[in-house]
Design an enzyme around this catalytic site. Structure first.
Site, PDB file in Angstrom:
ATOM      1  N   ARG A  82      36.059  56.618  65.360  1.00 14.84           N
ATOM      2  CA  ARG A  82      36.341  58.022  65.674  1.00 14.84           C
ATOM      3  C   ARG A  82      36.031  58.423  67.114  1.00 14.84           C
ATOM      4  O   ARG A  82      36.831  59.124  67.733  1.00 14.84           O
ATOM      5  CB  ARG A  82      35.641  58.955  64.676  1.00 14.84           C
ATOM      6  CG  ARG A  82      36.173  58.826  63.224  1.00 14.84           C
ATOM      7  CD  ARG A  82      37.681  58.872  63.150  1.00 14.84           C
ATOM      8  NE  ARG A  82      38.206  58.932  61.783  1.00 14.84           N
ATOM      9  CZ  ARG A  82      38.936  57.965  61.205  1.00 14.84           C
ATOM     10  NH1 ARG A  82      39.202  56.846  61.860  1.00 14.84           N
ATOM     11  NH2 ARG A  82      39.409  58.119  59.973  1.00 14.84           N
ATOM     12  N   ASP A 108      49.067  64.127  55.067  1.00 16.98           N
ATOM     13  CA  ASP A 108      48.445  65.270  55.732  1.00 16.98           C
ATOM     14  C   ASP A 108      48.866  65.405  57.194  1.00 16.98           C
ATOM     15  O   ASP A 108      49.217  66.492  57.642  1.00 16.98           O
ATOM     16  CB  ASP A 108      46.911  65.169  55.646  1.00 16.98           C
ATOM     17  CG  ASP A 108      46.400  65.613  54.280  1.00 16.98           C
ATOM     18  OD1 ASP A 108      47.205  66.168  53.500  1.00 16.98           O
ATOM     19  OD2 ASP A 108      45.219  65.377  53.997  1.00 16.98           O
ATOM     20  N   SER A 140      41.976  57.317  48.648  1.00 15.15           N
ATOM     21  CA  SER A 140      42.032  57.654  50.064  1.00 15.15           C
ATOM     22  C   SER A 140      41.455  56.470  50.828  1.00 15.15           C
ATOM     23  O   SER A 140      40.326  56.046  50.587  1.00 15.15           O
ATOM     24  CB  SER A 140      41.216  58.919  50.319  1.00 15.15           C
ATOM     25  OG  SER A 140      40.903  59.018  51.683  1.00 15.15           O
ATOM     26  N   ASP A 154      34.212  62.687  59.373  1.00 14.07           N
ATOM     27  CA  ASP A 154      35.130  62.409  60.485  1.00 14.07           C
ATOM     28  C   ASP A 154      35.410  63.640  61.347  1.00 14.07           C
ATOM     29  O   ASP A 154      35.505  63.538  62.563  1.00 14.07           O
ATOM     30  CB  ASP A 154      36.439  61.813  59.958  1.00 14.07           C
ATOM     31  CG  ASP A 154      36.245  60.390  59.460  1.00 14.07           C
ATOM     32  OD1 ASP A 154      35.308  59.724  59.935  1.00 14.07           O
ATOM     33  OD2 ASP A 154      37.024  59.939  58.603  1.00 14.07           O
TER      34      ASP A 154
HETATM   35  N1  ARG Z   1      32.275  57.418  54.356  1.00 16.48           N
HETATM   36  C1  ARG Z   1      32.776  56.698  55.469  1.00 16.48           C
HETATM   37  C2  ARG Z   1      32.361  57.341  56.757  1.00 16.48           C
HETATM   38  O1  ARG Z   1      31.986  58.468  56.753  1.00 16.48           O
HETATM   39  C3  ARG Z   1      34.262  56.480  55.381  1.00 16.48           C
HETATM   40  C4  ARG Z   1      35.108  57.643  55.767  1.00 16.48           C
HETATM   41  C5  ARG Z   1      36.564  57.371  55.572  1.00 16.48           C
HETATM   42  N2  ARG Z   1      37.350  58.321  56.263  1.00 16.48           N
HETATM   43  C6  ARG Z   1      38.556  58.706  55.862  1.00 16.48           C
HETATM   44  N3  ARG Z   1      39.172  59.594  56.596  1.00 16.48           N
HETATM   45  N4  ARG Z   1      39.125  58.258  54.771  1.00 16.48           N
HETATM   46  O2  ARG Z   1      32.395  56.729  57.784  1.00 16.48           O
END
Ligand code: ARG
Length: 417
Positions: free
Chosen positions: A94, A14, A174, A123
């Site tokens: 993040r 991506d 992912s 995110d």
């Molecule tokens: N569910 C988790 C969170 O919100 C993991 C997110 C993983 N993020 C990703 N871009 N694959 O913190």
């Protein structure tokens, strides 16, 4: 000279497509910013790929120390676990990435920043709320949310634009990784009834395959921060890395969480977080020894608030500052050593000691040397139980013939005639 955009670049499909897409759609120069929070990748290859795809510049920042010292350790001191299960690895990274994006945009004279998040996750919220808090004038572009391409179409786009596909495109999952943990989503995992297949896990051995011999590990804390591993002084990054290895080998840190996302959906999330699980457990054990009952109870409420706040993208808020100040203050005496036993998926606290321990052997012992004045107990019980006796006489015993019926589901505590 065209405008510049700083893109948070992971090297995946991506964000690689995003480099080209940003150039085509917005006629901007793209500066790729890759942030190393301990995800153990080939950062030289990622940098080269960004340049090959057409980035004007590709930067790699080692943010491991910042991540551990400013984000992970404060969360550990707070005992932050989202919904009691998720140690928040991604959520903690993040706001740091947002800060580095903003700093880089300022240094490079860019008018916008971009990230590769979709519109369904947490995110995007964490990035954008943080970026807006730090630099309200900075434009934010979210290509993967805007372009409306399916995964197939994205792959096709990559093919048309000569963008190399990730070598690991075979993975149906992912994945997001940092020193504090790995998250795995998508594919078969979206069926909550299906047990995660073994190939999901790369940081932890299956508990069944873990060594038959238990291993002990001692973690030394100072003011709630782990500073030694088996008596050896270590920096946070090294300590967490080593503990991930050790605990992971014993099958510790697998988490299967039916999670409530901020955007309102439930999502099945798999995590591997061996060091986080071990350290959170050890830290809580040390607090149990060094904090008073009331401090512990209040701190648990703060822990839940703190975890929600991190999860919900509210790192850069005064509410966070206030809670962090409480947490920091609460750690003044959280110094000492915890011994953990690692064995086939279980991490157990088997020993604890602290110069500030509130445990008094003289008061607790049933052996010789008992200092507890048992003759004071009847007086204590008398006064403690006084309101109970009063209420039982006036209300409870008049209301029910059988005091056991208080909890009877049929009678609901009501007197039945
Ligand atoms: N569910 C988790 C969170 O919100 C993991 C997110 C993983 N993020 C990703 N871009 N694959 O913190």
């Amino acid at each position: 000279m065209s405008d510049k955009v700083v893109l948070a670049y992971s090297g995946g499909l991506d964000t690689s497509v995003a480099i080209k897409w940003l150039q085509e759609k917005y006629q901007v120069d793209v500066i790729a910013l890759t942030i190393d929070v301990g995800n153990e990748r080939d950062f030289t290859a990622i940098r080269d790929k960004a340049l090959k795809v057409g980035a004007l510049k590709a930067l790699v920042v080692d943010a491991k120390e910042l991540y551990i010292n400013y984000f992970v350790f404060p969360a550990l001191q707070a005992d932050a676990m989202y919904e009691g299960q998720y140690p928040l690895a991604t959520a903690l990274s993040r706001p740091l990435m947002a800060k580095l994006l903003v700093d880089t945009a300022q240094e490079e004279g860019a008018s916008a920043v971009a990230h590769g998040c979709t519109g369904k996750g947490n995110d995007q919220v964490r990035f954008e709320v943080s970026i807006n808090a730090l630099a309200p004038k900075l434009k934010i572009i979210a290509p993967a949310r805007e372009w409306g391409m399916t995964r197939e179409e994205t792959i096709e786009y990559a093919g048309q634009h000569d963008i190399p596909l990730p070598i690991t495109s075979a993975s149906p999952y992912s994945i997001d990784e940092s020193l504090w943990g790995k998250s795995i989503e998508c594919g078969i995992l979206e069926d909550p009834w299906i047990e995660p297949p073994e190939d999901v896990y790369t940081w932890t051995r299956s508990p069944g395959e873990a060594p038959d011999k238990a291993e002990y590990v001692e973690i030394g804390f100072e003011r709630g921060i782990p500073i030694t591993l088996n008596g050896q002084k270590m920096g946070g990054v090294g300590l967490i890395r080593q503990l991930n290895e050790l605990a992971g080998m014993h099958g510790i840190g697998r988490i299967d969480h039916m999670e409530n996302r901020l955007v309102g959906i439930k999502s099945r999330e798999i995590y591997e977080a061996p060091a986080a699980v071990a350290l959170l457990q050890a830290h809580q054990a040390l607090e149990a020894m060094t904090l008073a009952r009331d401090q512990l109870r209040f701190k648990q409420k703060v822990a839940a608030e703190y975890a929600d706040l991190i999860y919900n993208g509210l790192w850069f808020t005064p509410q966070h500052r206030d809670l962090a100040a409480y947490v920091r203050s609460s750690q003044r005496f959280v110094t000492g050593t915890i011994r953990l036993k690692l064995f086939k998926g279980n991490c157990t606290v088997v020993g604890r000691q602290s110069p500030f321990s509130l445990y008094s052997h003289g008061l607790a012992t049933y052996d010789k040397g008992d200092q507890f004045d048992q003759s004071a107990a009847p007086g204590f019980i008398h006064i403690w139980g006084l309101p109970v006796i009063t209420q039982a006489q006036v209300q409870l015993l008049g209301e029910t013939e059988d005091p056991l019926s208080i909890t009877s589901p049929e009678e609901g505590g009501q007197k039945t005639k």
